[in-house]
Scaffold this motif. Sequence first.
Motif, PDB file in Angstrom:
ATOM      1  N   ALA A 175       9.905 -20.854  -3.375  1.00 55.58           N
ATOM      2  CA  ALA A 175      10.265 -22.263  -3.149  1.00 55.58           C
ATOM      3  C   ALA A 175      11.358 -22.565  -4.167  1.00 55.58           C
ATOM      4  N   ARG A 180       7.197 -21.842  -7.143  1.00 55.27           N
ATOM      5  CA  ARG A 180       8.341 -22.774  -7.121  1.00 55.27           C
ATOM      6  C   ARG A 180       9.210 -22.444  -8.331  1.00 55.27           C
ATOM      7  N   GLN A 193      13.346 -27.087  -2.177  1.00 52.34           N
ATOM      8  CA  GLN A 193      12.617 -28.287  -2.598  1.00 52.34           C
ATOM      9  C   GLN A 193      13.544 -29.187  -3.417  1.00 52.34           C
TER      10      GLN A 193
END
Length: 319
Positions: A236, A182, A265
Motif C-alpha cells: 500500500a 503500508r 493511499q
Amino acid sequence: MLRSLLIYLSQASWARQLVTRWEFARRAASRFIAGEELDDAIGVVKSLNRKNINATLDHLGEHTTNPEKARQATEDIIEILSRIEREGVRSNVSIKLTQIGLAVDEALCVENLQRILDTAVNLKTFVRIDMEDSQWVEKTLNIFHEAQDRCSCENVGIVIQSYLFRSEEDVARLLQTGSRIRLCKGAYKEPEEIAFPEKSDVDANFDLIVSQLLNGSSENSHPTISADGKIPPIPAIATHDEKRIVFTKKELEKSGYPKNAVEFQMLHGIRRDLQESLASEGYPVRVYVPYGSEWYPYFTRRLAERPANLWFFISNFFR
Ligand SMILES: Cc1cc2nc3c(=O)[nH]c(=O)nc-3n(C[C@H](O)[C@H](O)[C@H](O)COP(=O)(O)OP(=O)(O)OC[C@H]3O[C@@H](n4cnc5c(N)ncnc54)[C@H](O)[C@@H]3O)c2cc1C
C-alpha cells in the motif's frame, strides 16, 4: 526548523489546550478531518465510494493516559468495524497502539488489540496499525508480529516509514510472512542516528522499498485487493508525491502484475485530483479518513508537512 517546531507543538499539551479553544483553528482543521462524529465520517466514505475510492477510517486519538480511556477507544474501534459492516461501505480501519493503551500498559494494549482483531476476523475485515514515532516502533512491530500469528495477514497490517534506516530490514522480515504493509515517508521528527535527515535520501529509500514490496508480493503470489475493497494487497503506497507514484506505476508495469496488486493511499483533504485520476486509471485508491474531537496532533502534523498550510491556517483567522 519550522517543521521541527510544529512537530514539537503537535506533542505539547499546553499548545493543544490553547489551539483547540480557537474556533478558526477548528475551521482550518476541517480541511483534513471528516468531522467530529462517526456519522460525518461515514458520509465522507460514501462519497469516496461513489468515486470508486476505498477508505480507511481513523477515530482520532493517541497517547491515551489511563486504562479506562484505552478500553473506551477499543470499544469505539469495534463499533466502527460493525458500522462499516452494517452500512456496506468499502472501508477498513486504521488504529494507533498508543490509542488503545501502549503508553499505559503493554499487556492491556495487547488484550485490547486482540478484541479488535477478533471482531475483524468475524467480520472478515482488516485493521491497519499505524506507525508512531520511533520510541514505539520496536514494540509496535513485535506486537504486530504476535497478533498476525494469532489471526491472519488478511485481518491485520502494519506501516513502515522510509525515513528510518531500519525499515529495509523490517520489511524483509515482514515479507517472510506475507504481511500487508503500508509504506509512507514518516511524519515525526527523528534523530540523525536513526533516520535520514535529507529528504532526497528518504525519497530514494521509499523507491527502494517499493521495489522490495513488489518483489515480496510476487513471492507471496501477489494477492490482489478483495472484491469488497476491505482487504488490501501487500504493498500500500501511501504518498502524495507524484514522482514516487510514477516510479511505482513503472515498476508495476515492468513486473507485469495486475494493477490491483498494489493500492495507492492518500490523506483526506490532500490531492483529491490525484486520488481521482489514479482511480480513473484503474488503480485501487484508499483515502485515510480521520474523524473525532482529538484532531489537534493529527492536524499539526499536516501543517508540519507543508509550510504553505500555515498560511491556510492563518487565513482562517480572518474569515
Ligand atoms: C494514507 C496515509 C497514511 C499514513 N500513515 C502514516 C503512519 O502510520 N505513520 C507516519 O509516520 N506517517 C504516516 N503518513 C504520513 C506520511 O508519513 C507523510 O508525512 C505524508 O504523507 C507526507 O508525505 P508525502 O509522501 O505525501 O510526500 P511529501 O514529499 O511530503 O509531499 C509531496 C507532495 O504532497 C503534497 N502534500 C504532502 N503533505 C501535504 C499536506 N500535509 N498538506 C498539503 N499537501 C501535502 C504536496 O503537494 C507535496 O509537494 C501517512 C500518509 C498517508 C498518505
